[in-house]
Design a protein around this motif. Structure first.
Motif, short mmCIF file in Angstrom:
data_model
loop_
_atom_site.label_atom_id
_atom_site.label_comp_id
_atom_site.label_asym_id
_atom_site.label_seq_id
_atom_site.Cartn_x
_atom_site.Cartn_y
_atom_site.Cartn_z
N GLN A 127 50.50 46.93 -59.72
CA GLN A 127 49.26 47.35 -59.03
C GLN A 127 48.07 46.56 -59.54
O GLN A 127 47.21 46.14 -58.77
CB GLN A 127 48.99 48.83 -59.34
CG GLN A 127 49.63 49.79 -58.38
CD GLN A 127 49.55 51.19 -58.97
OE1 GLN A 127 50.36 51.54 -59.84
NE2 GLN A 127 48.57 51.97 -58.54
N ARG A 139 57.56 44.69 -71.68
CA ARG A 139 58.76 45.45 -71.27
C ARG A 139 59.70 44.48 -70.56
O ARG A 139 59.66 43.29 -70.81
CB ARG A 139 58.39 46.67 -70.41
CG ARG A 139 57.49 47.68 -71.12
CD ARG A 139 58.13 48.21 -72.38
NE ARG A 139 57.34 49.23 -73.06
CZ ARG A 139 57.37 49.42 -74.36
NH1 ARG A 139 58.12 48.66 -75.14
NH2 ARG A 139 56.68 50.37 -74.92
N ALA A 182 50.35 50.76 -83.49
CA ALA A 182 50.45 52.14 -82.99
C ALA A 182 49.00 52.60 -82.93
O ALA A 182 48.25 52.42 -83.90
CB ALA A 182 51.24 52.99 -83.95
N CYS A 183 48.57 53.14 -81.80
CA CYS A 183 47.15 53.47 -81.69
C CYS A 183 46.95 54.68 -80.77
O CYS A 183 47.74 54.90 -79.85
CB CYS A 183 46.38 52.27 -81.16
SG CYS A 183 47.16 51.47 -79.75
N ARG A 184 45.94 55.44 -81.07
CA ARG A 184 45.62 56.61 -80.25
C ARG A 184 44.11 56.72 -80.07
O ARG A 184 43.36 56.60 -81.04
CB ARG A 184 46.10 57.91 -80.94
CG ARG A 184 47.60 58.07 -81.06
CD ARG A 184 48.29 58.39 -79.75
NE ARG A 184 49.74 58.45 -79.92
CZ ARG A 184 50.57 57.42 -79.86
NH1 ARG A 184 50.12 56.21 -79.64
NH2 ARG A 184 51.87 57.58 -80.02
N PRO A 216 50.76 50.43 -69.53
CA PRO A 216 52.15 50.81 -69.28
C PRO A 216 52.72 49.91 -68.17
O PRO A 216 51.98 49.52 -67.25
CB PRO A 216 52.05 52.25 -68.79
CG PRO A 216 50.67 52.72 -69.09
CD PRO A 216 49.80 51.52 -69.23
N GLU A 224 58.88 54.87 -68.31
CA GLU A 224 58.65 53.43 -68.47
C GLU A 224 59.94 52.73 -68.91
O GLU A 224 60.34 51.72 -68.33
CB GLU A 224 57.54 53.19 -69.49
CG GLU A 224 57.16 51.73 -69.63
CD GLU A 224 56.02 51.49 -70.63
OE1 GLU A 224 55.92 52.22 -71.63
OE2 GLU A 224 55.26 50.55 -70.41
N GLY A 278 42.22 51.24 -69.59
CA GLY A 278 41.41 51.99 -70.55
C GLY A 278 42.23 52.99 -71.33
O GLY A 278 41.76 54.08 -71.65
N GLY A 279 43.46 52.62 -71.65
CA GLY A 279 44.32 53.51 -72.44
C GLY A 279 44.20 53.24 -73.93
O GLY A 279 43.27 52.54 -74.38
N ASN A 280 45.15 53.76 -74.69
CA ASN A 280 45.12 53.60 -76.16
C ASN A 280 45.08 52.13 -76.56
O ASN A 280 44.26 51.72 -77.39
CB ASN A 280 46.39 54.22 -76.77
CG ASN A 280 46.52 55.69 -76.49
OD1 ASN A 280 45.64 56.47 -76.83
ND2 ASN A 280 47.61 56.11 -75.85
N ALA A 281 45.98 51.34 -75.96
CA ALA A 281 46.11 49.94 -76.37
C ALA A 281 44.84 49.15 -76.02
O ALA A 281 44.38 48.32 -76.81
CB ALA A 281 47.33 49.31 -75.70
N PRO A 306 52.63 45.40 -74.08
CA PRO A 306 53.84 44.59 -74.14
C PRO A 306 54.38 44.31 -72.74
O PRO A 306 53.99 44.97 -71.77
CB PRO A 306 54.81 45.51 -74.90
CG PRO A 306 54.39 46.89 -74.50
CD PRO A 306 52.91 46.83 -74.26
N TYR A 308 41.35 52.31 -62.46
CA TYR A 308 42.09 53.56 -62.37
C TYR A 308 41.15 54.76 -62.37
O TYR A 308 40.30 54.90 -63.27
CB TYR A 308 43.04 53.62 -63.57
CG TYR A 308 44.09 54.69 -63.50
CD1 TYR A 308 45.02 54.71 -62.47
CD2 TYR A 308 44.15 55.67 -64.48
CE1 TYR A 308 46.00 55.69 -62.42
CE2 TYR A 308 45.13 56.65 -64.43
CZ TYR A 308 46.04 56.65 -63.39
OH TYR A 308 47.00 57.62 -63.34
N GLU A 325 37.63 55.89 -64.37
CA GLU A 325 37.51 55.39 -65.74
C GLU A 325 36.30 54.48 -65.95
O GLU A 325 35.65 54.55 -66.99
CB GLU A 325 38.79 54.63 -66.15
CG GLU A 325 39.91 55.56 -66.59
CD GLU A 325 41.11 54.84 -67.17
OE1 GLU A 325 41.74 55.39 -68.08
OE2 GLU A 325 41.44 53.73 -66.70
N ARG A 379 56.58 58.73 -71.12
CA ARG A 379 56.80 57.29 -70.90
C ARG A 379 58.09 56.78 -71.53
O ARG A 379 58.64 55.78 -71.10
CB ARG A 379 55.62 56.52 -71.46
CG ARG A 379 54.64 56.14 -70.40
CD ARG A 379 53.84 54.97 -70.83
NE ARG A 379 53.72 54.91 -72.25
CZ ARG A 379 52.59 55.10 -72.91
NH1 ARG A 379 51.50 55.38 -72.26
NH2 ARG A 379 52.55 55.01 -74.22
N LEU A 382 53.89 46.15 -78.46
CA LEU A 382 52.47 46.28 -78.78
C LEU A 382 52.37 46.14 -80.30
O LEU A 382 53.12 46.77 -81.02
CB LEU A 382 51.96 47.66 -78.32
CG LEU A 382 50.46 47.88 -78.47
CD1 LEU A 382 49.70 47.07 -77.43
CD2 LEU A 382 50.11 49.35 -78.32
#
Ligand code: NAD
Length: 395
Positions: free
Chosen positions: A94, A115, A145-147, A88, A326, A11-14, A113, A36, A39, A322, A142
């Motif tokens: 996990q 990585r 770019a997102c927020r 990330p 990361e 549930g992050g930006n991406a 992505p 997590y 959330e 990160r 990714l």
């Protein structure tokens, strides 16, 4: 390729960005897996109130909501044909461990992505759980770019790459998957010949630690006023761009060495850093002359500042960002590990790893090799019992 249910993990930006994008291009079911913290409860409560998650892309708004949200993999992964992990890299393992018992045989799982070294961890977890038929893929970056602007309610999609590449295992699904994802994500997705390319061509591993190193080496304790916080990309000096160029050249030297040892491996898409910037941001770079100007004049990078943390009235570099936590263990250290197997020296990358890993309180390199006390936490092939090049190039 029959995809009727897609599960998004995280549930992050991406994850916020990908949900409305997919909803606009896909008529099947979309589930959201949120293991997590709290959330899942939080997301459900807000989406029930607001009804839709709104993504803003320039002047345009698009909307979406998941069909089902759960903290538990068994509720949202059992029927999934495609599982996307816009997470990330430190959350990949996990998440995979939680979903693996519930995967259908034909499921496809993708890290967006990837990585570096995603295939080592994912294939081991699938094998240990007798789910070897499950297929995996990774995306090189990714695409946006997102927020998040408001959790479960609003997300800003600030920039979109022209094109992004994916690699899959087994290789034979790559082209069909790239075609499907192109339509799903409304963006050109191009196939790569192998997953090793993702690790070597992970440009974040050069850009993020390299610029952090350049901006803050010797200035670890400097306190900045708000207006003095260094610009991250526009702050790339000639000297920083030279460090980035050498890091990129070291990876290209490793790539060349692998190709010399095995003529059949296709690593054509491992590009130099400047070439990659021009490939990804052709339309937004104003001055394409040098590596430094490609950073300084890229409109997609304008105004972005280095990560900092507030201390009283000042700001200090944030070494827990990160860009290091990361991109070192899931980036540069993986490349260093492959170089160690291929017997290629990387003095500048070693120096960047040594300096930045101290900043994050970790030790990966000791006495010149990967024997630091925290090396078990890095996603290097050796941690998955892969100790020779033949095994690395089969994925
Ligand atoms: P984020 O920090 O917003 O993601 C946080 C989310 O990840 C959490 O909300 C949680 O759902 C999940 N998560 C975190 N730790 C976890 C754990 N231990 N177990 C399970 N889930 C966990 O990240 P993001 O901005 O969405 O970025 C995702 C990936 O995309 C990262 O690799 C990032 O480097 C990359 N990326 C992001 C951007 C961007 O603009 N956001 C741009 C380029 C690349």
């Amino acid at each position: 390729m029959k995809i009727e249910t897609i599960t998004i993990c995280g549930g992050g930006n991406a994850a916020h960005a990908i949900l409305p994008i997919i909803r606009n291009n896909f008529s099947g079911k979309i589930n959201l897996f949120l293991p997590y913290g709290n959330e899942a409860t939080h997301f459900k409560k807000i989406i029930d109130e607001k009804r839709f998650l709104t993504a803003t892309i320039g002047e345009k708004e698009i909307y979406g909501r998941p069909d089902k949200v759960s903290k538990f993999a068994k509720d949202v992964c059992k029927e999934a044909d495609l599982i996307l992990m816009p997470l990330p890299a430190f959350a990949h393992e996990q998440t995979l461990l939680q979903i693996v018992p519930f995967l259908k045989e034909e499921t496809i799982i993708g890290a967006i992505p990837a990585r570096s070294g995603f295939e080592y961890a994912a294939l081991k977890i699938l094998k240990d759980n007798k789910k070897e038929k499950v297929k995996i893929f990774g995306m090189q970056t990714l695409p946006w770019a997102c927020r998040i602007k408001e959790y479960a309610s609003k997300v800003d999609i600030l920039g979109k790459k022209r094109s992004v590449r994916i690699a899959a295992f087994p290789y034979k699904i790559t082209t069909e998957l790239a075609t499907f994802l192109t339509q799903l994500l409304d963006l050109k997705i191009e196939p790569l010949p192998n997953m090793l390319t993702l690790s070597l061509a992970n440009v974040g591993q050069i850009i993020h630690p390299g610029i952090m190193y350049g901006l803050f080496k010797g200035k670890e304790e400097v306190k900045y006023r708000r207006e003095e916080i260094p610009l991250f990309y526009q702050g790339v000096t000639k000297e920083i761009s030279e460090t980035l160029k050498v890091m990129s050249d070291e990876i290209l030297r490793l790539t060349k060495r692998i190709k010399t040892l095995n003529h059949d491996v296709d690593l054509e898409h491992v590009m130099g850093l400047k070439d990659w910037l021009l490939y990804s941001y052709e339309d937004s770079i104003i001055d394409k002359k040098t590596l430094q100007t490609c950073f300084n004049t890229n409109s997609a990078y304008q105004g972005l500042r280095a990560p900092v943390k507030k201390e009283n009235d000042y700001f200090l570099p944030n070494f827990q960002a990160r860009y290091l936590t990361e991109d070192i263990p899931f980036g540069l250290v993986v490349t260093k590990a492959i170089a160690q197997i291929a017997k290629v020296d990387m003095p500048i990358i070693d120096e960047v790893i040594l300096t930045t890993s101290k900043w994050i309180g970790k030790e990966y390199i000791k006495g010149g090799s990967l024997e630091g006390k925290d090396i078990r936490d890095a996603r290097i092939p050796q941690n998955y019992n892969i100790n020779n090049l033949e095994e690395i190039i089969i994925y």
